[in-house]
Design a protein around this motif. Structure first.
Motif, PDB file in Angstrom:
ATOM      1  N   GLY A  38       0.642  -1.080   0.078  1.00 63.19           N
ATOM      2  CA  GLY A  38       0.089   0.047   0.054  1.00 63.19           C
ATOM      3  C   GLY A  38       0.682   1.387  -0.028  1.00 63.19           C
ATOM      4  O   GLY A  38       2.059   1.085   0.152  1.00 63.19           O
ATOM      5  N   ILE A  39       0.098   2.511  -0.293  1.00 58.42           N
ATOM      6  CA  ILE A  39       0.779   3.768  -0.392  1.00 58.42           C
ATOM      7  C   ILE A  39       0.038   4.538   0.228  1.00 58.42           C
ATOM      8  O   ILE A  39      -1.316   4.672  -0.107  1.00 58.42           O
ATOM      9  CB  ILE A  39       1.305   3.950  -1.781  1.00 58.42           C
ATOM     10  CG1 ILE A  39       2.028   5.402  -1.758  1.00 58.42           C
ATOM     11  CG2 ILE A  39       0.060   4.280  -2.710  1.00 58.42           C
ATOM     12  CD1 ILE A  39       2.673   5.736  -3.080  1.00 58.42           C
ATOM     13  N   SER A  40       0.422   5.707   1.097  1.00 59.20           N
ATOM     14  CA  SER A  40      -0.428   6.538   1.850  1.00 59.20           C
ATOM     15  C   SER A  40       0.331   8.143   1.531  1.00 59.20           C
ATOM     16  O   SER A  40       1.582   8.104   1.724  1.00 59.20           O
ATOM     17  CB  SER A  40      -0.466   6.307   3.164  1.00 59.20           C
ATOM     18  OG  SER A  40      -1.108   7.392   3.987  1.00 59.20           O
ATOM     19  N   VAL A  41      -0.265   9.020   0.968  1.00 55.02           N
ATOM     20  CA  VAL A  41       0.428  10.381   0.680  1.00 55.02           C
ATOM     21  C   VAL A  41      -0.459  11.364   1.708  1.00 55.02           C
ATOM     22  O   VAL A  41      -1.500  11.294   1.487  1.00 55.02           O
ATOM     23  CB  VAL A  41       0.284  10.612  -0.654  1.00 55.02           C
ATOM     24  CG1 VAL A  41       1.101  12.130  -0.852  1.00 55.02           C
ATOM     25  CG2 VAL A  41       1.019   9.594  -1.603  1.00 55.02           C
ATOM     26  N   SER A  42       0.198  12.006   2.457  1.00 52.31           N
ATOM     27  CA  SER A  42      -0.397  13.288   3.074  1.00 52.31           C
ATOM     28  C   SER A  42       0.125  14.376   2.845  1.00 52.31           C
ATOM     29  O   SER A  42       1.253  14.553   2.656  1.00 52.31           O
ATOM     30  CB  SER A  42      -0.243  12.925   4.646  1.00 52.31           C
ATOM     31  OG  SER A  42       0.854  12.647   5.227  1.00 52.31           O
ATOM     32  N   ALA A  43      -0.607  15.542   3.061  1.00 50.30           N
ATOM     33  CA  ALA A  43      -0.095  16.965   2.579  1.00 50.30           C
ATOM     34  C   ALA A  43      -0.805  17.749   3.683  1.00 50.30           C
ATOM     35  O   ALA A  43      -2.064  17.988   3.660  1.00 50.30           O
ATOM     36  CB  ALA A  43      -0.682  17.277   1.144  1.00 50.30           C
ATOM     37  N   PRO A  44      -0.100  18.325   4.397  1.00 48.79           N
ATOM     38  CA  PRO A  44      -0.547  19.483   5.525  1.00 48.79           C
ATOM     39  C   PRO A  44      -1.009  20.669   4.548  1.00 48.79           C
ATOM     40  O   PRO A  44      -0.492  21.243   3.545  1.00 48.79           O
ATOM     41  CB  PRO A  44       0.998  19.757   6.194  1.00 48.79           C
ATOM     42  CG  PRO A  44       1.746  18.778   6.073  1.00 48.79           C
ATOM     43  CD  PRO A  44       1.326  18.213   4.781  1.00 48.79           C
ATOM     44  N   VAL A  45      -2.342  21.119   5.028  1.00 50.33           N
ATOM     45  CA  VAL A  45      -2.768  22.521   4.708  1.00 50.33           C
ATOM     46  C   VAL A  45      -2.753  23.469   5.616  1.00 50.33           C
ATOM     47  O   VAL A  45      -2.478  24.799   5.004  1.00 50.33           O
ATOM     48  CB  VAL A  45      -4.493  22.130   4.276  1.00 50.33           C
ATOM     49  CG1 VAL A  45      -5.126  23.431   3.870  1.00 50.33           C
ATOM     50  CG2 VAL A  45      -4.479  20.909   3.520  1.00 50.33           C
ATOM     51  N   SER A  46      -2.611  23.387   6.955  1.00 53.44           N
ATOM     52  CA  SER A  46      -2.071  24.425   7.827  1.00 53.44           C
ATOM     53  C   SER A  46      -1.293  23.709   8.761  1.00 53.44           C
ATOM     54  O   SER A  46      -1.206  22.506   8.866  1.00 53.44           O
ATOM     55  CB  SER A  46      -3.663  25.039   8.332  1.00 53.44           C
ATOM     56  OG  SER A  46      -4.433  24.075   8.966  1.00 53.44           O
ATOM     57  N   GLU A  47      -1.354  24.139   9.779  1.00 58.46           N
ATOM     58  CA  GLU A  47      -0.564  23.609  10.907  1.00 58.46           C
ATOM     59  C   GLU A  47      -1.278  22.605  11.748  1.00 58.46           C
ATOM     60  O   GLU A  47      -0.599  21.771  12.258  1.00 58.46           O
ATOM     61  CB  GLU A  47      -0.331  24.760  12.052  1.00 58.46           C
ATOM     62  CG  GLU A  47       0.627  25.925  11.779  1.00 58.46           C
ATOM     63  CD  GLU A  47       2.083  25.566  11.545  1.00 58.46           C
ATOM     64  OE1 GLU A  47       2.455  24.512  12.248  1.00 58.46           O
ATOM     65  OE2 GLU A  47       3.021  25.911  10.773  1.00 58.46           O
ATOM     66  N   LYS A  48      -2.687  22.834  11.640  1.00 60.97           N
ATOM     67  CA  LYS A  48      -3.532  21.830  12.298  1.00 60.97           C
ATOM     68  C   LYS A  48      -4.292  20.879  11.294  1.00 60.97           C
ATOM     69  O   LYS A  48      -4.819  19.860  11.765  1.00 60.97           O
ATOM     70  CB  LYS A  48      -4.490  22.432  13.121  1.00 60.97           C
ATOM     71  CG  LYS A  48      -3.861  23.257  14.598  1.00 60.97           C
ATOM     72  CD  LYS A  48      -4.990  23.803  15.345  1.00 60.97           C
ATOM     73  CE  LYS A  48      -4.452  24.371  16.395  1.00 60.97           C
ATOM     74  NZ  LYS A  48      -3.896  23.389  17.546  1.00 60.97           N
ATOM     75  N   LEU A  49      -4.238  21.197  10.052  1.00 62.10           N
ATOM     76  CA  LEU A  49      -5.182  20.206   8.934  1.00 62.10           C
ATOM     77  C   LEU A  49      -4.187  19.792   7.967  1.00 62.10           C
ATOM     78  O   LEU A  49      -3.273  20.413   7.578  1.00 62.10           O
ATOM     79  CB  LEU A  49      -6.228  21.204   8.885  1.00 62.10           C
ATOM     80  CG  LEU A  49      -7.028  20.386   7.452  1.00 62.10           C
ATOM     81  CD1 LEU A  49      -8.073  19.460   8.592  1.00 62.10           C
ATOM     82  CD2 LEU A  49      -7.997  21.813   7.013  1.00 62.10           C
ATOM     83  N   GLU A  50      -4.379  18.329   7.709  1.00 61.25           N
ATOM     84  CA  GLU A  50      -3.788  17.850   6.609  1.00 61.25           C
ATOM     85  C   GLU A  50      -4.908  16.957   5.972  1.00 61.25           C
ATOM     86  O   GLU A  50      -5.607  16.328   6.242  1.00 61.25           O
ATOM     87  CB  GLU A  50      -2.690  17.069   6.977  1.00 61.25           C
ATOM     88  CG  GLU A  50      -2.836  15.629   7.676  1.00 61.25           C
ATOM     89  CD  GLU A  50      -1.470  15.165   8.114  1.00 61.25           C
ATOM     90  OE1 GLU A  50      -0.435  15.675   8.201  1.00 61.25           O
ATOM     91  OE2 GLU A  50      -1.469  13.894   8.025  1.00 61.25           O
ATOM     92  N   ALA A 239       3.669  -4.388   3.167  1.00 59.77           N
ATOM     93  CA  ALA A 239       4.780  -3.056   3.090  1.00 59.77           C
ATOM     94  C   ALA A 239       3.805  -1.881   2.807  1.00 59.77           C
ATOM     95  O   ALA A 239       3.075  -1.877   1.747  1.00 59.77           O
ATOM     96  CB  ALA A 239       5.436  -3.758   1.948  1.00 59.77           C
ATOM     97  N   ASN A 240       4.283  -1.022   3.623  1.00 60.42           N
ATOM     98  CA  ASN A 240       3.501   0.375   3.210  1.00 60.42           C
ATOM     99  C   ASN A 240       4.618   1.477   3.172  1.00 60.42           C
ATOM    100  O   ASN A 240       5.705   1.524   3.534  1.00 60.42           O
ATOM    101  CB  ASN A 240       2.807   0.821   4.768  1.00 60.42           C
ATOM    102  CG  ASN A 240       1.835  -0.311   5.160  1.00 60.42           C
ATOM    103  OD1 ASN A 240       1.222  -0.796   4.456  1.00 60.42           O
ATOM    104  ND2 ASN A 240       1.758  -0.261   6.684  1.00 60.42           N
ATOM    105  N   LEU A 241       4.221   2.388   1.978  1.00 59.62           N
ATOM    106  CA  LEU A 241       5.167   3.464   1.721  1.00 59.62           C
ATOM    107  C   LEU A 241       4.199   4.601   2.339  1.00 59.62           C
ATOM    108  O   LEU A 241       3.124   4.891   1.487  1.00 59.62           O
ATOM    109  CB  LEU A 241       5.486   3.541   0.164  1.00 59.62           C
ATOM    110  CG  LEU A 241       6.482   4.812   0.059  1.00 59.62           C
ATOM    111  CD1 LEU A 241       7.770   4.861   0.526  1.00 59.62           C
ATOM    112  CD2 LEU A 241       6.506   4.856  -1.510  1.00 59.62           C
ATOM    113  N   LEU A 242       4.979   5.421   3.145  1.00 58.75           N
ATOM    114  CA  LEU A 242       4.279   6.703   3.729  1.00 58.75           C
ATOM    115  C   LEU A 242       5.045   7.846   3.419  1.00 58.75           C
ATOM    116  O   LEU A 242       6.329   8.044   3.835  1.00 58.75           O
ATOM    117  CB  LEU A 242       4.195   6.568   5.195  1.00 58.75           C
ATOM    118  CG  LEU A 242       3.612   4.975   5.780  1.00 58.75           C
ATOM    119  CD1 LEU A 242       3.563   5.007   7.285  1.00 58.75           C
ATOM    120  CD2 LEU A 242       1.952   5.007   5.301  1.00 58.75           C
ATOM    121  N   ILE A 243       4.342   8.946   2.655  1.00 60.47           N
ATOM    122  CA  ILE A 243       4.810  10.071   2.168  1.00 60.47           C
ATOM    123  C   ILE A 243       4.072  11.183   2.725  1.00 60.47           C
ATOM    124  O   ILE A 243       2.953  11.340   2.690  1.00 60.47           O
ATOM    125  CB  ILE A 243       4.870   9.801   0.559  1.00 60.47           C
ATOM    126  CG1 ILE A 243       5.566   8.557  -0.032  1.00 60.47           C
ATOM    127  CG2 ILE A 243       5.686  11.031   0.150  1.00 60.47           C
ATOM    128  CD1 ILE A 243       5.436   8.645  -1.479  1.00 60.47           C
TER     129      ILE A 243
END
Length: 252
Positions: A38-50, A239-243
């Motif tokens: 699996g793959i997971s991609v996260s992106a912060p929008v602000s200091e508290k929110l992603e 197997a997880n790729l976390l970005i």
């Protein structure tokens, strides 16, 4: 042997012992072995929110036959999820998501699921150990042959422990161990059991960069499939790729 190395080994022994217990005295239990990347991609929008996007595939590696039913070496499912996380503070996080799954694709038994969930996570540290407790409630809409089934509700509780292996915290190019246990509770009737499923994971993690990690290792999934307490046991290699990316905030 120091504490940092002996604790992961002890936890791994507990994990193996629990797997061995699943074989004892169970005559109608099914066993399956799969790959689970699996793959997971996260992106912060602000200091508290992603925001987060993720996708996983589960592939049954060996064909098995039980009670005259053949389960082929094939894809069990693939899924896609998108959601958001609100970080109230460094200890408490709230999250919501929409999840879509296609199970048994290309077969007559194929079905789809739209899932919506809400959760709260509590994160804490004791010395170099990182603990996480997560409570999630799900609403599941399953469709078979174009017909939607009644809405299903499910509660999930996960407890996790992360242990750095090369210091007080995990830095870039260092390893850690992640131990997870998650219990599933069915809230609808009829149901095979209230406590319907359990996942135990023992993953080795490697921090590729400040914002990217790779985790891999064995996962045991126990699932109660009917009212006679007959079980499915799944042994996954995950197997997880976390970005994490700063596409929305260039200054992060």
């Amino acid at each position: 042997m120091n504490f940092k190395m002996s604790l992961p080994i002890r936890l791994l022994l507990i994990f193996v012992s629990l797997i061995l217990l699943s074989f004892h005295g169970i005559s109608q239990t099914r066993y399956f072995y799969s790959l689970f990347p699996g793959i997971s991609v996260s992106a912060p929008v602000s200091e508290k929110l992603e925001v987060n996007l993720s996708s996983y595939i589960q592939y049954n590696t060996f064909g098995r036959q039980y009670d005259g039913i053949y389960f082929p070496a094939a894809f069990n499912y693939f899924d896609f999820q998108t959601g958001g996380v609100y970080k109230y503070n460094q200890h408490i996080h709230y999250a919501v998501a929409w999840y879509f799954r296609v199970s048994e694709p290309g077969r007559s038994s194929a079905f789809t699921e739209n899932r919506f969930w809400q959760q709260i996570s509590v994160i804490s540290r004791i010395d170099h150990l990182r603990f996480r407790n997560r409570l999630r409630i799900e609403q599941r809409l399953i469709s078979r042959n174009g017909q939607a089934e009644p809405l299903r509700w499910r509660l999930r509780y996960q407890a996790g422990l992360e242990i750095p292996l090369q210091g007080e915290k995990t830095d870039v190019r260092e390893f850690y161990v992640s131990m997870l246990n998650e219990a599933y509770f069915s809230l609808n009737k009829p149901r095979p059991a209230i406590f319907s499923e359990n996942w135990i994971s023992a993953l080795v993690g490697y921090r590729i960069s400040k914002k990217s990690r790779l985790e891999f290792g064995p996962v045991w999934q126990m699932q109660i499939r009917n009212g006679d307490n007959e079980k499915n046991n799944y042994f996954h290699f995950q197997a997880n790729l976390l970005i994490q990316t700063s596409v929305f905030r260039k200054n992060i």
